[in-house]
Scaffold this motif. Structure first.
Motif, mmCIF file in Angstrom:
data_model
loop_
_atom_site.group_PDB
_atom_site.id
_atom_site.type_symbol
_atom_site.label_atom_id
_atom_site.label_comp_id
_atom_site.label_asym_id
_atom_site.label_seq_id
_atom_site.Cartn_x
_atom_site.Cartn_y
_atom_site.Cartn_z
ATOM 1 N N THR A 1 0.857 -1.179 0.000
ATOM 2 C CA THR A 1 0.000 0.000 0.000
ATOM 3 C C THR A 1 0.900 1.238 0.000
ATOM 4 O OG1 THR A 1 -0.081 0.164 2.407
ATOM 5 C CG2 THR A 1 -1.727 -1.245 1.328
ATOM 6 N N LEU A 2 0.312 2.377 -0.284
ATOM 7 C CA LEU A 2 1.098 3.609 -0.266
ATOM 8 C C LEU A 2 1.698 3.839 1.125
ATOM 9 C CD1 LEU A 2 1.975 6.109 -1.860
ATOM 10 C CD2 LEU A 2 -0.122 7.239 -1.092
ATOM 11 N N THR A 3 0.910 3.552 2.157
ATOM 12 C CA THR A 3 1.398 3.736 3.537
ATOM 13 C C THR A 3 2.530 2.770 3.862
ATOM 14 O OG1 THR A 3 -0.814 4.432 4.222
ATOM 15 C CG2 THR A 3 0.701 3.740 5.956
ATOM 16 N N SER A 4 2.357 1.495 3.499
ATOM 17 C CA SER A 4 3.393 0.510 3.828
ATOM 18 C C SER A 4 4.677 0.762 3.062
ATOM 19 C CB SER A 4 2.874 -0.902 3.552
ATOM 20 O OG SER A 4 2.576 -1.077 2.175
ATOM 21 N N ALA A 5 4.579 1.287 1.834
ATOM 22 C CA ALA A 5 5.785 1.611 1.078
ATOM 23 C C ALA A 5 6.571 2.717 1.774
ATOM 24 C CB ALA A 5 5.416 2.025 -0.341
ATOM 25 N N LEU A 6 5.852 3.770 2.204
ATOM 26 C CA LEU A 6 6.523 4.869 2.910
ATOM 27 C C LEU A 6 7.122 4.397 4.232
ATOM 28 C CD1 LEU A 6 3.936 7.739 2.305
ATOM 29 C CD2 LEU A 6 6.207 7.531 1.295
ATOM 30 N N VAL A 7 6.365 3.590 4.975
ATOM 31 C CA VAL A 7 6.851 3.109 6.269
ATOM 32 C C VAL A 7 8.078 2.221 6.085
ATOM 33 C CG1 VAL A 7 6.279 1.638 8.243
ATOM 34 C CG2 VAL A 7 4.635 3.322 7.418
ATOM 35 N N SER A 8 8.104 1.392 5.042
ATOM 36 C CA SER A 8 9.253 0.517 4.795
ATOM 37 C C SER A 8 10.513 1.336 4.551
ATOM 38 C CB SER A 8 8.975 -0.388 3.595
ATOM 39 O OG SER A 8 7.874 -1.232 3.835
ATOM 40 N N VAL A 9 10.388 2.395 3.725
ATOM 41 C CA VAL A 9 11.544 3.256 3.450
ATOM 42 C C VAL A 9 11.978 3.983 4.722
ATOM 43 C CG1 VAL A 9 12.348 5.266 2.158
ATOM 44 C CG2 VAL A 9 10.952 3.545 1.021
ATOM 45 N N LEU A 10 11.016 4.500 5.468
ATOM 46 C CA LEU A 10 11.341 5.287 6.662
ATOM 47 C C LEU A 10 11.960 4.432 7.760
ATOM 48 C CD1 LEU A 10 8.185 7.576 6.778
ATOM 49 C CD2 LEU A 10 10.534 8.289 6.295
ATOM 50 N N ILE A 11 11.501 3.190 7.901
ATOM 51 C CA ILE A 11 12.110 2.308 8.907
ATOM 52 C C ILE A 11 13.564 2.035 8.543
ATOM 53 C CG2 ILE A 11 12.097 -0.051 9.812
ATOM 54 C CD1 ILE A 11 9.084 0.029 9.783
ATOM 55 N N GLY A 12 13.828 1.777 7.266
ATOM 56 C CA GLY A 12 15.204 1.580 6.841
ATOM 57 C C GLY A 12 16.043 2.809 7.071
ATOM 58 N N ARG A 13 15.490 3.978 6.749
ATOM 59 C CA ARG A 13 16.209 5.234 6.973
ATOM 60 C C ARG A 13 16.466 5.453 8.468
ATOM 61 N NH1 ARG A 13 19.471 9.009 4.476
ATOM 62 N NH2 ARG A 13 19.208 11.018 5.482
ATOM 63 N N MET A 14 15.493 5.117 9.290
ATOM 64 C CA MET A 14 15.617 5.296 10.733
ATOM 65 C C MET A 14 16.735 4.419 11.301
ATOM 66 S SD MET A 14 12.544 4.887 13.508
ATOM 67 C CE MET A 14 12.296 3.164 13.059
ATOM 68 N N ILE A 15 16.741 3.143 10.936
ATOM 69 C CA ILE A 15 17.782 2.233 11.430
ATOM 70 C C ILE A 15 19.144 2.634 10.890
ATOM 71 C CG2 ILE A 15 18.561 -0.172 11.457
ATOM 72 C CD1 ILE A 15 15.626 -0.994 11.279
ATOM 73 N N GLY A 16 19.184 3.064 9.628
ATOM 74 C CA GLY A 16 20.449 3.507 9.048
ATOM 75 C C GLY A 16 21.001 4.738 9.736
ATOM 76 N N SER A 17 20.141 5.699 10.075
ATOM 77 C CA SER A 17 20.600 6.912 10.767
ATOM 78 C C SER A 17 21.148 6.573 12.147
ATOM 79 C CB SER A 17 19.449 7.914 10.885
ATOM 80 O OG SER A 17 18.984 8.311 9.615
#
Length: 836
Positions: free
Chosen positions: A180-196
Motif C-alpha cells: 500500500t502507499l502507507t506501507s511503502a513509505l513506512v518501509s523506506v522510513l524504517i530503513g532510513r531510521m535504522i540507518g541513521s
C-alpha cells in the motif's frame, strides 16, 4: 607547508540524530494518517493503480520487472564499488551490517504486527485471495538502511541515483499491489531510521576541511602559509600529527603517526628531532566550542588565527537561530541558510566592530576549506580571558575600558548580544578586548544595546562585585541609560555561561536592578517581556496537552453519559461541591506545617492546580512535586520543603486510619462487607506471615530501614517541631479530616444519585480501601485502576454491579476529570503570579 592537526576521525554527528528523529516522526505521522484517513490513502493507492491499469500496465510490466531485477542487483554492487575505490572498507562492512540488522528487525516487526492494535496496522494490511498479511517490504527497508549508512546523497552521484531507483522500486510495488502507499513509505522510513541510528553509533567519516583544504583556502586569499597548528585541543593524551603539504600538487606528500614539534621542513629528518612546543600566543576567539581553532604563520613570519566552521555545526547554528526567533520578542535576526552565510554574517559584524574602533581582532578574510568555511584574523597576543585575569589587575580604569569599548560599538549601531566572561579579555598593556562577535548584529536596535549593557554589568559584577561594576558603568554611561537598561536585567537575555554562574548567586540580578534604578521605586520599573514564552509556559502547556490526551483517551463517554442520564443531577451537584471542599482541607496542613507565613488562599489555589498535574503523574507524585515547588517559591529551603511535603502525606495517612477507627468505634461495627470469614482469616494470616518473615531476616530488615530512614528522619524532625506547636498541629489535622470526610461524602453522594446508600462505616471502608488499592498501580492519576477498585469495592459491599460501575464513573467524573479545567486555570494564574 606543514600542518599539525588531529588525524581525520569518525565523528558522531548531531545531524544523524536529527535524521533519526525526523524518520521516527515521519513513521508516526504516516501511521496516524493511515489510521484516521484510511479511505483517502486507499483511494490514492487505487488511483495510482488505475492510472497504470489495463493495457498500459501490461505494456509496462516487462520493463518494470526488468528494472526491478537490475536495480536490486546493480545498485548495492555499484555503491560497494564506489566505496571500495575510495578505500572505505569499514563503511562497506557497516552498510552491510546495518542492512542485516534491518532485515532481522523488520522480519520480527512483521511477525508481531498481527498482535498490534488494528488501528495501527489497518493501513499496512493487504487482503488477497490467499489471505490477509502485513505489507511491509523487508527488501526496501534493507536497501534504505544500506544507502543511509553508505553515505550522503549530496556527496556521491552513485548514492543519489540509487535513492532515486529505490523510490521507483517502491512505486512499482504499489503499482503491482504488493504494497500500500502507507506501507511503502513506512518501509523506506524504517530503513532510513535504522540507518541513521547505525551511522550515529558507528560514526561518520570526517568530511571536514583537512590539511590540504586549509592550505588551499589560505592561498585563495593571498596568504602563503608555512606552518599551521591546531590549538583548541588538549594534546597531552592524544598529540597532534604533522602532515607536509607540497605547494602546487594539491596533496599531502608525506604523513606519519608520531607527533613532532616544532614543525619542520624536511619530513625525513623529523624522526631525529626531539619533541617540543611551537611558540605562539593567542586567545580562543570563537564563542562556539565546536569550532576548530588554528594558528598559522606565513612566509614573512606573520601569525594569523583560523576559526573553522564545519558542516556538522550548520544544523546547530540553524536550530539556534530558529529557536531564538521563536522564543525572543524583537530580538531575533535573519536565519543564515548555509554555513557560508553564517561565516559571512559573523565576519560582517567583526569587521564593522573593528572599523568602529573597538578593540577586537581584525578580520583578514573568509574562505572555504573543502566542506568547511573558515575566518582568518589577526591574533590577540599576550592576553588573558576575563575569567583568568587576577582580580588585582581589574582596576577601575580597566573596568571603564570595557564599558568604553562597548559604547564605541553602540555609537556605530553594533550590538554584541553574547557578552560573557569568554568574550572579554585583557592584554599585557591592560587594554580591554571584546571578542566573539558571532552573535552580533549591525544596524541594531535600542533594545539590543540595553541588553548588551545589562550583560556587561552582570558579568563584571560577578567578577569584581556589584558596587564596582555599577560605579564603572555610571562613569561611562549616565544614570538614565542604566535606568533604561533595568527592565531587561533578567536571566532570559543573559548568555548561558552567565546564567550558570548566577545559579550560585541568585540574588545578584534583583540587587543590580534595585541599584540601577536609583531613586525610582523598583516596582515602577517592571521587567520588559523579551520572551514569547518561558520554560514554565512550555511545561504548563505540555501538562495541559497530556492531561487532555489522558482524559480523551481514557474516558468512555458513552458509559458516562448513560450513567449521568440515569442519575439524580442534584446529588451529582452535591458530590461535585463536596469534592471542591477537599482543596481547602488539603491546603491547611501545608500552610500550618511550615514556619513561614503562607497565604491559605494561595495554598488552596496550588491544590486546585494539582488536580490537572495529577492527570499526568502517578497518583500522589504530581501534587507533591507542585507543593514542593510552591514552598520553594515562598522562600522555604528545599530540605525543609521536602520534609514538610513528606510530613503532610504522612499525617494524611495517619488521619485516614484514625478516621476509620473513629467511625468503627462510634458505630460499634467493624464491617458489613460480605466476605467469607475463612477468606478474611487466611488473607490476614498470609499477610502477617509475610511481614514476620521479611522482618525476621536481618539483611532485608536492614535494607528496608536503609531506604526508609532518610524519609523518616525528615518527617521526625518536622513532626517534633509541629508537635511543639499545638495550634498548627490541630489545624493540620483538622484539614486532613476535612479532606478525608469530604471525599467520603462525595463518594456517598455519587452513590445516592442512583438511589442507593451505605452506612458510614461500610462507605468509608469501601472508599478508602478501594482508592488506596487503586493508587498503588503507578498510572497517571490512578486512571483505570482507581475506577476498577471502586467498582469492585462497591460490588463486594452489596451494590449491584451496574450501579457500582455507574457510581464509580460519576464519582471520578465530578472529583477528577471535571476538575481538570479548574486546575488548568489555577495553574495559569499561579504561573503569572510566580507561585510555582
Amino acid at each position: 607547508m606543514l600542518v599539525a592537526d588531529r588525524v581525520a576521525q569518525r565523528i558522531h554527528r548531531t545531524q544523524d540524530l536529527f535524521d533519526l528523529f525526523l524518520s521516527m516522526t515521519a513513521v508516526a505521522l504516516v501511521l496516524l494518517l493511515g489510521a484516521y484517513a484510511q479511505g483517502t490513502t486507499t483511494a490514492v493507492t487505487e488511483d495510482v493503480r488505475t492510472a497504470f491499469g489495463g493495457v498500459l500496465r501490461q505494456i509496462l510490466l516487462l520493463p518494470l520487472t526488468l528494472f526491478e531485477s537490475l536495480f536490486v542487483l546493480a545498485a548495492p554492487l555499484a555503491v560497494i564499488a564506489m566505496l571500495a575505490t575510495r578505500r572505505r572498507l569499514r563503511q562497506i562492512i557497516e552498510s552491510i551490517g546495518a542492512g542485516v540488522v534491518t532485515s532481522l528487525l523488520m522480519t520480527a516487526l512483521i511477525a508481531v504486527a498481527p498482535y498490534m492494535p488494528e488501528g495501527v496496522t489497518s493501513s499496512l494490511t493487504i487482503t488477497t485471495r490467499v489471505g490477509t498479511f502485513i505489507a511491509l517490504d523487508v527488501l526496501i527497508g534493507v536497501l534504505a538502511s544500506f544507502l543511509t549508512v553508505a553515505g550522503e546523497a549530496s556527496q556521491s552521484r552513485t548514492i543519489r541515483y540509487s535513492w532515486a531507483f529505490l523510490i521507483g522500486l517502491s512505486f512499482i510495488y504499489v503499482l503491482r499491489g504488493s504494497l500500500t502507499l502507507t506501507s511503502a513509505l513506512v518501509s523506506v522510513l524504517i530503513g532510513r531510521m535504522i540507518g541513521s541510528l547505525a551511522r550515529y553509533l558507528f560514526g561518520f567519516d570526517d568530511n571536514r576541511g583537512g590539511a590540504v583544504d586549509l592550505v588551499d583556502g589560505l592561498l585563495l586569499i593571498g596568504i602563503v602559509p608555512t606552518k599551521i597548528v591546531r590549538v583548541d585541543l588538549d594534546t597531552t593524551i592524544e598529540p597532534l600529527e604533522t602532515t607536509c603539504v607540497v605547494e602546487g600538487t594539491g596533496s599531502a606528500s608525506a604523513s606519519w603517526s608520531k607527533p613532532y614539534y616544532p614543525l619542520v621542513e624536511d619530513p625525513e629528518a623529523a624522526a631525529d628531532l626531539d619533541t617540543g612546543d611551537v611558540e605562539f600566543s593567542t586567545l580562543p576567539t570563537s564563542s562556539a566550542d565546536s569550532d576548530r581553532h588554528y594558528v598559522c604563520w606565513d612566509t614573512a613570519g606573520n601569525q594569523y588565527d583560523l576559526i573553522v566552521l564545519d558542516p556538522d555545526t550548520e544544523l546547530k547554528s540553524l536550530a539556534h537561530d530558529v529557536w531564538s526567533n521563536i522564543r525572543l520578542k524583537n530580538l531575533g535576526r535573519w536565519i543564515a541558510p548555509s554555513l557560508q552565510a553564517t561565516a559571512e554574517r559573523a565576519a560582517l559584524v567583526k569587521i564593522s566592530a573593528h572599523e568602529a574602533g573597538v578593540m577586537t581582532p581584525k578580520t583578514v578574510g573568509v574562505t572555504a576549506a573543502g566542506d568547511s568555511v573558515f575566518t582568518v584574523q589577526h591574533p590577540v597576543q599576550e592576553a588573558l580571558l576575563l575569567a583568568d585575569v587576577p582580580r588585582e589587575r581589574l582596576t577601575d580604569e580597566v573596568l571603564d575600558r570595557f564599558y568604553k569599548e562597548l559604547k564605541a560599538a553602540h555609537r556605530r549601531g553594533i550590538s554584541h548580544r553574547a557578552l560573557d566572561e569568554s568574550a572579554l579579555a585583557l592584554d599585557s598593556g591592560d587594554r580591554a578586548w571584546i571578542l566573539n562577535w558571532d552573535e552580533g548584529q549591525v544596524a541594531t536596535s535600542n533594545l539590543n544595546r540595553r541588553i548588551d549593557l545589562a550583560q556587561l554589568i552582570t558579568v563584571l559584577a560577578l567578577a569584581v562585585g556589584q558596587e564596582r561594576a555599577l560605579a564603572s558603568a555610571l562613569r561611562v554611561f549616565d544614570r538614565r541609560t542604566l535606568q533604561l537598561a533595568t527592565p531587561v536585567m533578567q536571566k532570559a537575555v543573559l548568555p548561558s555561561k552567565t546564567r550558570k554562574q548566577l545559579r550560585r548567586e541568585d540574588n545578584i540580578l534583583p540587587q543590580l536592578r534595585q541599584s540601577m534604578v536609583g531613586e525610582i521605586p523598583q516596582q515602577h520599573v517592571p521587567e520588559l517581556p523579551v520572551t514569547r514564552f518561558s520554560l514554565k509556559t512550555l511545561i504548563v502547556a505540555l501538562i495541559g496537552v497530556v492531561a487532555l490526551w489522558a482524559v480523551l483517551g481514557t474516558l468512555n463517554f458513552e458509559s458516562i453519559m448513560e450513567a449521568v442520564r440515569n442519575a439524580n443531577p442534584w446529588w451529582i451537584l452535591a458530590s461535585f461541591t463536596l469534592g471542591l471542599v477537599t482543596y481547602f482541607g488539603a491546603a491547611m496542613p501545608l500552610s500550618y506545617f511550615v514556619p513561614e507565613r503562607l497565604s491559605l488562599r494561595e495554598t488552596t489555589m496550588v491544590q486546585v492546580g494539582a488536580s490537572v498535574v495529577s492527570l499526568v503523574a502517578p497518583a500522589g507524585l504530581g501534587p507533591a512535586a507542585l507543593n514542593l515547588r510552591y514552598l520553594n517559591k515562598r522562600g522555604v529551603a528545599t530540605p525543609l520543603a521536602v520534609a514538610t511535603v513528606a510530613l503532610v502525606q504522612f499525617t494524611q495517612f495517619v488521619t485516614t486510619v484514625a478516621t476509620l477507627l473513629l467511625v468503627v468505634l462510634i458505630t460499634g461495627r467493624s464491617t458489613v462487607l460480605e466476605l467469607p470469614s475463612t477468606t478474611v482469616i487466611y488473607t490476614l494470616g498470609a499477610i502477617a506471615l509475610i511481614i514476620v518473615i521479611v522482618l525476621a531476616i536481618p539483611k532485608i530488615r536492614g535494607e528496608i530501614w536503609k531506604r526508609f530512614e532518610p524519609t523518616w528522619n525528615q518527617i521526625w524532625q518536622r513532626l517534633v517541631w509541629v508537635a511543639g506547636q499545638p495550634g498548627r498541629l490541630a489545624m493540620g489535622i483538622l484539614g486532613n479530616l476535612i479532606m478525608t470526610v469530604s471525599y467520603v461524602a462525595a463518594f456517598g453522594a455519587s452513590l445516592a444519585a442512583f438511589g442507593y446508600t451505605l452506612d458510614p462505616t461500610t462507605l468509608a471502608i469501601t472508599f478508602l480501601a478501594s482508592t488506596s488499592l487503586g493508587s498503588v498501580v503507578p498510572s497517571p492519576g490512578g486512571i483505570g485502576p482507581v475506577e476498577a477498585a471502586l467498582t469492585a469495592g462497591l460490588t463486594v459491599a452489596g451494590i449491584p454491579s451496574g450501579i457500582a460501575i455507574s457510581t464509580a464513573l460519576v464519582y471520578r467524573l465530578v472529583t477528577f476529570y471535571a476538575r481538570a479545567p479548574l486546575g488548568w486555570i489555577a495553574l495559569r494564574v499561579m504561573q503569572k503570579k510566580d507561585l510555582v
